[in-house]
Enzyme design. Structure first.
Site, PDB file in Angstrom:
ATOM      1  N   ASP A 100       0.877  -1.165   0.000  1.00 52.72           N
ATOM      2  CA  ASP A 100       0.000   0.000   0.000  1.00 52.72           C
ATOM      3  C   ASP A 100       0.920   1.222   0.000  1.00 52.72           C
ATOM      4  OD1 ASP A 100      -1.988  -1.875   0.339  1.00 52.72           O
ATOM      5  OD2 ASP A 100      -2.780  -1.035   2.206  1.00 52.72           O
TER       6      ASP A 100
ATOM      7  N   HIS B 178       4.980  -7.359   0.107  1.00 52.94           N
ATOM      8  CA  HIS B 178       4.673  -8.643  -0.519  1.00 52.94           C
ATOM      9  C   HIS B 178       5.444  -8.811  -1.821  1.00 52.94           C
ATOM     10  CE1 HIS B 178       1.036  -9.423   2.105  1.00 52.94           C
ATOM     11  NE2 HIS B 178       1.329  -8.158   2.375  1.00 52.94           N
TER      12      HIS B 178
ATOM     13  N   SER C 126       8.729   4.819   4.708  1.00 50.56           N
ATOM     14  CA  SER C 126       9.694   3.879   4.136  1.00 50.56           C
ATOM     15  C   SER C 126       9.454   3.791   2.637  1.00 50.56           C
ATOM     16  CB  SER C 126       9.564   2.503   4.796  1.00 50.56           C
ATOM     17  OG  SER C 126       8.207   2.186   5.030  1.00 50.56           O
TER      18      SER C 126
END
Length: 351
Positions: A144, A200, A290
């Site tokens: 996301d 992921h 990040s």
């Protein structure tokens, strides 16, 4: 509230004078709706960016003084967020950023014992479906985030990543490995503090290489990336090379930033030969913003048209885990064209 709004306006005007090519609360396009939006940013964070990234402090950065200060501050912040008293920060954080806790498991804020535990919260099963999970010729979004994509590192440096010494060799700290990606296509994912901070696999394959690179914890906001400070090649990072039949060797780099206490690729994926399936959770960040960089070898991926078009206009695309990223071009037949409305068609609204 009116007083705060005036302060925001003053800071935005000052920031636009110092950084005429940048947008504070950078413009993003919500991929699901096609709507343009400004990223929500607290006043204190704007002031901090204004202080840290200007001509004077970019010069100070050459003395390493700013780097040491930010590094120590980030490490201390990470320790604080792991203590039980930090639980009191969760509700105000959720309220400020309007986080939908129904997407997460557990969904009750009371079930998190520290802010760090809340920050690394997991998605509820089914909340982020993986696009064409069984089709290994399609790459997907790993986090996301707000995303830009470019067909070459040179294009990325021209439009987005302005650090003086940014290149893939410096990113991976390996001349031989970096040279393989010099002309490769690059996808840059920027995570803000309110985002889900697990990441992921974008492709299906096996681990060919794992490395952990020590470094600092600079901001990864759009303003920082557009400064002359070499954010991505100085920050703490871990990376994988994922070997695939369809995309060749895909470089996946997880990069820490201000207040991130750790960058973690799960131990089972640190082993050479470990199998990775598209959509597998492969690691997480602790508290703070990040970034993730995914690099494909030259000519082996075609990014989705809407992502390419918006990125060239220096508009980030707000994306979610599992959305389509691009198609392999290594002599493979393209996936059947869907009759459903594409992301590109949605994003065309208003452009």
């Amino acid at each position: 509230m009116w007083f705060i709004a005036i302060l925001h306006a003053i800071v935005d005007r000052l920031a636009s004078w110092l950084h005429p090519d940048a947008h504070w609360g950078w413009t993003s396009c919500d991929r699901k709706t096609g709507n343009l939006q400004r990223e929500q940013m607290p006043l204190g964070k704007k002031l901090k960016l204004l202080f840290l990234f200007n001509a004077a402090t970019e010069w100070v950065d050459t003395t390493h003084a700013m780097r040491l200060y930010i590094h120590n501050k980030s490490v201390n912040k990470g320790r604080k967020e792991g203590k039980p008293a930090s639980k009191d920060e969760i509700k105000s954080f959720v309220d400020y950023y309007s986080i939908n806790m129904d997407d997460f498991e557990p969904s009750s804020m009371e079930e998190y014992h520290t802010f760090e535990e809340f920050f690394t919260r997991a998605h509820k099963s089914g909340s982020r479906p993986i696009h064409k999970q069984e089709d290994s010729t399609v790459a997907v979004v790993p986090a996301d985030s707000r995303l830009v994509v470019y067909d070459s590192v040179a294009e990325a440096k021209k439009l987005w990543i302005k650090g003086n010494y940014f290149n893939i060799t410096n990113l991976v700290m390996d001349t031989q490995l970096g040279s393989r990606y010099n002309d490769g296509a690059i996808a840059s994912f920027r995570l803000s503090p309110q985002d889900y901070h697990r990441y992921h696999a974008p492709v299906t394959g096996s681990v060919k290489l794992f490395r952990s690179v020590p470094g600092d914890y600079y901001q990864v906001d759009a303003i920082a990336l557009n400064s002359k400070v070499d954010i991505l090649t100085r920050n703490r990072r871990e990376y994988l090379v994922i070997e695939t039949p369809e995309f060749g060797d895909v470089l996946f780099v997880a990069i820490g930033a201000t207040n991130v206490g750790s960058v973690v690729i799960h131990e089972k994926f640190q082993k050479i030969g470990a199998e990775i399936r598209k959509g597998d959770e492969i690691g997480h960040f602790q508290f703070g913003g990040s970034s993730i960089v995914v690099v494909f070898e030259e000519g082996l991926v075609k990014f989705d048209d809407d992502l390419t078009r918006l990125s060239r206009r220096r508009i980030q695309v707000a994306v979610e885990v599992g959305m389509s990223l691009g198609q392999a071009t290594k002599g493979r037949k393209a996936s059947p064209i869907s009759t459903s409305r594409s992301y590109a068609e949605v994003a065309d609204q208003g452009f």
